[in-house]
Design an enzyme around this catalytic site. Structure first.
Site, PDB file in Angstrom:
ATOM      1  N   SER A   1       0.818  -1.217   0.000  1.00 30.36           N
ATOM      2  CA  SER A   1       0.000   0.000   0.000  1.00 30.36           C
ATOM      3  C   SER A   1       0.848   1.261   0.000  1.00 30.36           C
ATOM      4  O   SER A   1       0.353   2.339  -0.338  1.00 30.36           O
ATOM      5  CB  SER A   1      -0.919   0.015   1.224  1.00 30.36           C
ATOM      6  OG  SER A   1      -0.154   0.021   2.418  1.00 30.36           O
TER       7      SER A   1
ATOM      8  N   HIS B   1      -2.761  -3.696  -5.630  1.00 27.75           N
ATOM      9  CA  HIS B   1      -3.123  -3.183  -4.316  1.00 27.75           C
ATOM     10  C   HIS B   1      -4.626  -3.201  -4.096  1.00 27.75           C
ATOM     11  O   HIS B   1      -5.365  -2.400  -4.678  1.00 27.75           O
ATOM     12  CB  HIS B   1      -2.592  -1.756  -4.147  1.00 27.75           C
ATOM     13  CG  HIS B   1      -2.947  -1.141  -2.831  1.00 27.75           C
ATOM     14  ND1 HIS B   1      -3.259   0.179  -2.672  1.00 27.75           N
ATOM     15  CD2 HIS B   1      -3.057  -1.704  -1.581  1.00 27.75           C
ATOM     16  CE1 HIS B   1      -3.548   0.421  -1.397  1.00 27.75           C
ATOM     17  NE2 HIS B   1      -3.429  -0.711  -0.724  1.00 27.75           N
TER      18      HIS B   1
ATOM     19  N   GLU C   1      -5.771  -1.295  -7.356  1.00 27.63           N
ATOM     20  CA  GLU C   1      -4.795  -0.504  -8.094  1.00 27.63           C
ATOM     21  C   GLU C   1      -3.783  -1.444  -8.738  1.00 27.63           C
ATOM     22  O   GLU C   1      -3.178  -2.275  -8.062  1.00 27.63           O
ATOM     23  CB  GLU C   1      -4.088   0.478  -7.160  1.00 27.63           C
ATOM     24  CG  GLU C   1      -5.015   1.551  -6.616  1.00 27.63           C
ATOM     25  CD  GLU C   1      -4.363   2.441  -5.579  1.00 27.63           C
ATOM     26  OE1 GLU C   1      -4.641   3.651  -5.590  1.00 27.63           O
ATOM     27  OE2 GLU C   1      -3.583   1.927  -4.748  1.00 27.63           O
TER      28      GLU C   1
ATOM     29  N   ASN D   1      -4.427   6.396  -1.777  1.00 29.05           N
ATOM     30  CA  ASN D   1      -3.789   6.974  -0.592  1.00 29.05           C
ATOM     31  C   ASN D   1      -3.198   8.348  -0.880  1.00 29.05           C
ATOM     32  O   ASN D   1      -3.067   9.178   0.021  1.00 29.05           O
ATOM     33  CB  ASN D   1      -2.713   6.030  -0.055  1.00 29.05           C
ATOM     34  CG  ASN D   1      -3.306   4.884   0.740  1.00 29.05           C
ATOM     35  OD1 ASN D   1      -4.365   5.023   1.343  1.00 29.05           O
ATOM     36  ND2 ASN D   1      -2.649   3.742   0.727  1.00 29.05           N
TER      37      ASN D   1
END
Length: 505
Positions: free
Chosen positions: A125, A146, A158, A196
């Protein structure tokens, strides 16, 4: 090399069987893959298989999985006796501890076992896929894959290409993601990837608001949830994810971007982390918890007093605020200047109440600001300046809460609460597009699916208006002098040209 990710006999290795590994194994087995579970802890892989079978059984009980599909998925789950059982795997995904040394060591171990045409993917991550692959003999077959927790419910993944990743890897992972019922989004190997990275605008800017004394945690949550439409307030979300997870991510992305001001963390989370106020799992975070529910102090009712008359300053948002004041039963003055007994109301974009008062030459003692963009029909925000007298604050609160709609009164802040948080989210999303980390469509899809925002950052910018977002950022940067609010070139150019942030049309 290539890989047919839709082949019926695909063998899928899952190394690391914690929460993420179990979730990935579940959707892989349900998609028809033979899943081999591997874990370094004795008995962990068998425990994971039992857990996944239980989860699949619950889906069948709810009618979401046919009996024959349950039997097939259960049969697909295999527990490895050792890592050597991965020798025949076509794809291996790792979800082990989030440290570079551990992941590089695992990659070297896997390469000694699997065939040269086996695709190896990391569920990292926050680590660089390029750095993970750098330890490999064949770094071109390593990519990022991810997922988000809980994997079966969070329908986005992802797909990350490292600098050395071969093109067939991303293509195969994209097809595999769709096979497993998820929506793949392609991202460059950059800190935070898409989700993120884009998520830095929400909690970080909310913490900045609290740090400036604009409002308390609960008030910020109320406004962003009830006026802007987020499912959870930022402090509710931080309590859910837990500060021992969230704060290191904030620091990691900030440091990986060489102290980019847009991502600057807050000392508030560092202090609370040190105090062990982690959130729901410790029963104390930004809120105190009774079970899983936060204990929230009821919001006081609006005062019954109202001003005799209201004068609304001309500007971008004046019409909506003036219309609302009249609808709430107040006399709205139409003169160029307010009478001596009128409540003065400004409705700025990005500007704070003090700046508007000085610019317009108003009496600060009886002037407040109202957010014209967010919450006029649901949850209104009234902003005071340092000289606003209590009696005028109460009259403004009473007026804008006269129909029973909730009102949050905050201290002076450029951009109120919702304006500055959403402008920050849009700006960061625009910069992700400007850096070509992902396509505009993938950015918005990743954010809506991965973060649950009402809209993707680019679509949200289009809804508000790119010109307005740019004005808000310019005003906040000018007032604060903080480069965190400097507009992205993607935003600036499209606002000046009058085209969509999302489509360019």
């Amino acid at each position: 090399m290539t890989l047919d990710a839709n082949r019926s006999d695909l063998v899928f290795g899952m190394v690391g069987t914690g929460a993420m590994g179990r979730g990935i194994a579940q959707i892989a087995a349900a998609s028809g893959c033979t899943v081999i579970l591997v874990d370094s802890r004795d008995g962990a892989a068998a425990e994971a298989r039992d857990h996944v079978v239980k989860m699949l059984g619950k889906l069948a009980e709810k009618g979401k999985l046919a009996p024959e599909a349950l039997a097939s998925a259960t049969a697909n789950l295999k527990v490895a006796a050792s890592m050597a059982d991965l020798a025949g795997a076509h794809v291996v995904v790792e979800a082990i501890i989030e440290t570079l040394d551990a992941k590089q060591a695992l990659m070297r171990q896997l390469e000694a076992i699997v065939a040269d045409d086996c695709l190896i993917a990391s569920n990292t991550s926050s680590l660089s896929v390029t750095s993970i692959a750098a330890a490999c003999r064949l770094p071109g077959r390593v990519g990022g894959f991810h997922f988000f927790n809980p994997v079966p419910l969070m329908k986005v993944v992802e797909v990350i290409d490292g600098v050395l990743t071969d093109s067939w890897v991303g293509e195969a992972l994209t097809i595999l993601a769709r096979r497993m019922g998820h929506s793949p989004v392609k991202a460059k190997d950059t800190p935070g990837f898409i989700v993120n990275h884009a998520g830095r605008g929400y909690g970080t800017e909310a913490l900045k608001l609290v740090g400036e004394g604009v409002a308390d945690f609960a008030a910020v949550d109320r406004v962003l949830r009830d006026a802007a439409g987020f499912r959870m307030g930022p402090f509710e979300l931080l309590d859910l994810t837990a500060l021992d997870v969230s704060h290191p991510v904030m620091e990691s992305i900030y440091d990986q971007y060489y102290q980019e001001p847009r991502f600057r963390p807050s000392p508030i989370t560092r202090q609370r982390l040190s105090a062990g106020l982690l959130g729901r799992k410790t029963k104390r975070g930004f809120y105190v918890y009774d079970g899983d529910k936060p204990v929230v102090t009821p919001v006081p009712a609006a005062p019954t007093v109202k001003p005799d008359s209201v004068w609304v300053a001309p500007g971008d948002g004046w019409a909506a605020v003036a219309t609302l004041a009249a609808k709430l039963g107040n006399s709205v003055e139409s003169g160029e200047r307010p009478s001596k007994g009128a409540l003065c109301v400004v409705a700025p974009l990005g500007e704070d109440c003090t700046s508007a008062v000085v610019r317009l030459g108003l009496d600060p003692r009886r002037t407040v600001a109202v957010d014209p963009l967010f919450g006029l029909d649901s949850h209104r925000t009234v902003m005071t300046n340092p000289l606003t007298e209590a009696k005028w604050r109460e009259r403004a609160h009473g007026l804008f809460g006269a129909d029973g709609k909730p009102v949050t009164v905050i201290s002076d802040s450029p951009g109120f609460i919702a304006q500055r948080v959403i402008a920050t989210i849009v700006n960061i999303g625009c910069d992700i597009a400007q850096q070509r980390i992902a396509t505009p469509d993938d950015i918005d899809r990743a954010v809506t699916l991965g973060l649950g925002y009402p809209f993707g950052p680019l679509a949200w910018g289009d809804r508000v208006g790119a010109e307005k977002i740019l004005s808000i950022l310019h005003a906040m940067q000018e007032i604060t002098g903080d480069p965190r609010y400097r507009p992205s070139l993607w935003l600036r150019r499209r606002a000046l040209l009058g085209v969509s942030l999302l489509t360019g049309e």
